[in-house]
Design a protein around this motif. Structure first.
Motif, PDB file in Angstrom:
ATOM      1  N   ARG A  42       2.373   6.389   8.593  1.00  0.00           N
ATOM      2  CA  ARG A  42       1.014   6.902   8.787  1.00  0.00           C
ATOM      3  C   ARG A  42       0.558   7.638   7.532  1.00  0.00           C
ATOM      4  O   ARG A  42       1.328   8.373   6.913  1.00  0.00           O
ATOM      5  CB  ARG A  42       0.958   7.857   9.972  1.00  0.00           C
ATOM      6  CG  ARG A  42       1.384   7.234  11.277  1.00  0.00           C
ATOM      7  CD  ARG A  42       0.211   6.758  12.029  1.00  0.00           C
ATOM      8  NE  ARG A  42       0.654   6.197  13.313  1.00  0.00           N
ATOM      9  CZ  ARG A  42      -0.169   5.684  14.167  1.00  0.00           C
ATOM     10  NH1 ARG A  42      -1.452   5.660  13.916  1.00  0.00           N
ATOM     11  NH2 ARG A  42       0.267   5.184  15.284  1.00  0.00           N
ATOM     12  N   THR A  43      -0.696   7.420   7.189  1.00  0.00           N
ATOM     13  CA  THR A  43      -1.301   8.150   6.077  1.00  0.00           C
ATOM     14  C   THR A  43      -1.585   9.578   6.547  1.00  0.00           C
ATOM     15  O   THR A  43      -1.543   9.850   7.752  1.00  0.00           O
ATOM     16  CB  THR A  43      -2.618   7.493   5.645  1.00  0.00           C
ATOM     17  OG1 THR A  43      -3.566   7.612   6.715  1.00  0.00           O
ATOM     18  CG2 THR A  43      -2.415   6.036   5.270  1.00  0.00           C
ATOM     19  N   SER A  64       6.305   0.746   9.817  1.00  0.00           N
ATOM     20  CA  SER A  64       5.015   1.248   9.354  1.00  0.00           C
ATOM     21  C   SER A  64       5.127   2.742   9.113  1.00  0.00           C
ATOM     22  O   SER A  64       6.106   3.375   9.516  1.00  0.00           O
ATOM     23  CB  SER A  64       3.924   0.964  10.387  1.00  0.00           C
ATOM     24  OG  SER A  64       4.148   1.696  11.574  1.00  0.00           O
ATOM     25  N   GLY A  72      -4.288  10.855   6.962  1.00  0.00           N
ATOM     26  CA  GLY A  72      -5.423  10.766   7.884  1.00  0.00           C
ATOM     27  C   GLY A  72      -5.072  10.125   9.214  1.00  0.00           C
ATOM     28  O   GLY A  72      -5.929   9.964  10.085  1.00  0.00           O
ATOM     29  N   GLY A  73      -3.801   9.711   9.389  1.00  0.00           N
ATOM     30  CA  GLY A  73      -3.345   9.145  10.652  1.00  0.00           C
ATOM     31  C   GLY A  73      -3.450   7.634  10.763  1.00  0.00           C
ATOM     32  O   GLY A  73      -3.221   7.065  11.830  1.00  0.00           O
ATOM     33  N   HIS A  74      -3.789   6.954   9.656  1.00  0.00           N
ATOM     34  CA  HIS A  74      -3.927   5.501   9.684  1.00  0.00           C
ATOM     35  C   HIS A  74      -2.581   4.837   9.414  1.00  0.00           C
ATOM     36  O   HIS A  74      -1.811   5.287   8.572  1.00  0.00           O
ATOM     37  CB  HIS A  74      -4.956   5.042   8.651  1.00  0.00           C
ATOM     38  CG  HIS A  74      -6.308   5.623   8.877  1.00  0.00           C
ATOM     39  ND1 HIS A  74      -7.194   5.122   9.815  1.00  0.00           N
ATOM     40  CD2 HIS A  74      -6.925   6.684   8.321  1.00  0.00           C
ATOM     41  CE1 HIS A  74      -8.291   5.840   9.802  1.00  0.00           C
ATOM     42  NE2 HIS A  74      -8.156   6.810   8.907  1.00  0.00           N
ATOM     43  N   ARG A  75      -2.334   3.748  10.108  1.00  0.00           N
ATOM     44  CA  ARG A  75      -1.070   3.029   9.963  1.00  0.00           C
ATOM     45  C   ARG A  75      -1.108   2.153   8.715  1.00  0.00           C
ATOM     46  O   ARG A  75      -2.111   1.515   8.417  1.00  0.00           O
ATOM     47  CB  ARG A  75      -0.849   2.160  11.204  1.00  0.00           C
ATOM     48  CG  ARG A  75       0.529   1.572  11.322  1.00  0.00           C
ATOM     49  CD  ARG A  75       0.655   0.717  12.570  1.00  0.00           C
ATOM     50  NE  ARG A  75       0.454   1.476  13.789  1.00  0.00           N
ATOM     51  CZ  ARG A  75       1.425   2.051  14.496  1.00  0.00           C
ATOM     52  NH1 ARG A  75       2.666   1.949  14.094  1.00  0.00           N
ATOM     53  NH2 ARG A  75       1.159   2.705  15.593  1.00  0.00           N
ATOM     54  N   ARG A  76       0.007   2.100   7.984  1.00  0.00           N
ATOM     55  CA  ARG A  76       0.144   1.250   6.799  1.00  0.00           C
ATOM     56  C   ARG A  76       1.510   0.566   6.836  1.00  0.00           C
ATOM     57  O   ARG A  76       2.470   1.072   7.417  1.00  0.00           O
ATOM     58  CB  ARG A  76       0.035   2.068   5.509  1.00  0.00           C
ATOM     59  CG  ARG A  76      -1.321   2.695   5.293  1.00  0.00           C
ATOM     60  CD  ARG A  76      -2.395   1.648   5.033  1.00  0.00           C
ATOM     61  NE  ARG A  76      -3.680   2.248   4.740  1.00  0.00           N
ATOM     62  CZ  ARG A  76      -4.646   2.448   5.631  1.00  0.00           C
ATOM     63  NH1 ARG A  76      -4.458   2.117   6.890  1.00  0.00           N
ATOM     64  NH2 ARG A  76      -5.788   2.984   5.275  1.00  0.00           N
ATOM     65  N   THR A  83      -3.070  -2.506   4.944  1.00  0.00           N
ATOM     66  CA  THR A  83      -3.653  -2.051   6.202  1.00  0.00           C
ATOM     67  C   THR A  83      -3.289  -3.035   7.307  1.00  0.00           C
ATOM     68  O   THR A  83      -2.914  -4.183   7.032  1.00  0.00           O
ATOM     69  CB  THR A  83      -5.187  -1.980   6.100  1.00  0.00           C
ATOM     70  OG1 THR A  83      -5.697  -3.311   5.931  1.00  0.00           O
ATOM     71  CG2 THR A  83      -5.634  -1.086   4.956  1.00  0.00           C
ATOM     72  N   PRO A  84      -3.424  -2.623   8.570  1.00  0.00           N
ATOM     73  CA  PRO A  84      -3.179  -3.562   9.665  1.00  0.00           C
ATOM     74  C   PRO A  84      -4.080  -4.800   9.568  1.00  0.00           C
ATOM     75  O   PRO A  84      -3.634  -5.913   9.838  1.00  0.00           O
ATOM     76  CB  PRO A  84      -3.493  -2.742  10.915  1.00  0.00           C
ATOM     77  CG  PRO A  84      -3.248  -1.329  10.499  1.00  0.00           C
ATOM     78  CD  PRO A  84      -3.666  -1.265   9.055  1.00  0.00           C
TER      79      PRO A  84
END
Length: 70
Positions: free
Chosen positions: A45-46, A43, A48-52, A17-18
């Protein structure tokens, strides 16, 4: 090319995660996002829109650091 089992493949795809990246480098999460925007690290995006961030890329960036974070 050596055979890669599914555990090896999953480990190479491990994502951070960030906040995890920021903690490792002792920087703010916005700095990590800026690094991604500037192309220092990629990076994705999951759903759900979260950056990884891929752990392998973070490890490579960590090994390239010239000075410790302050």
């Amino acid at each position: 090319m050596p055979f890669m089992n599914s555990d090896d493949a999953l480990e190479s795809m491990e994502a951070l995660t960030p906040a995890e990246v920021a903690t490792l480098f002792r920087v703010d999460g916005k700095t990590v996002a800026r690094w991604a925007r500037d192309g220092r690290i990629s990076s994705f995006r999951t759903p759900g829109g979260h950056r990884r961030y891929l752990k392998s890329e973070v490890t490579a960036l960590w090994s390239q650091r010239l000075t410790p974070a302050r």
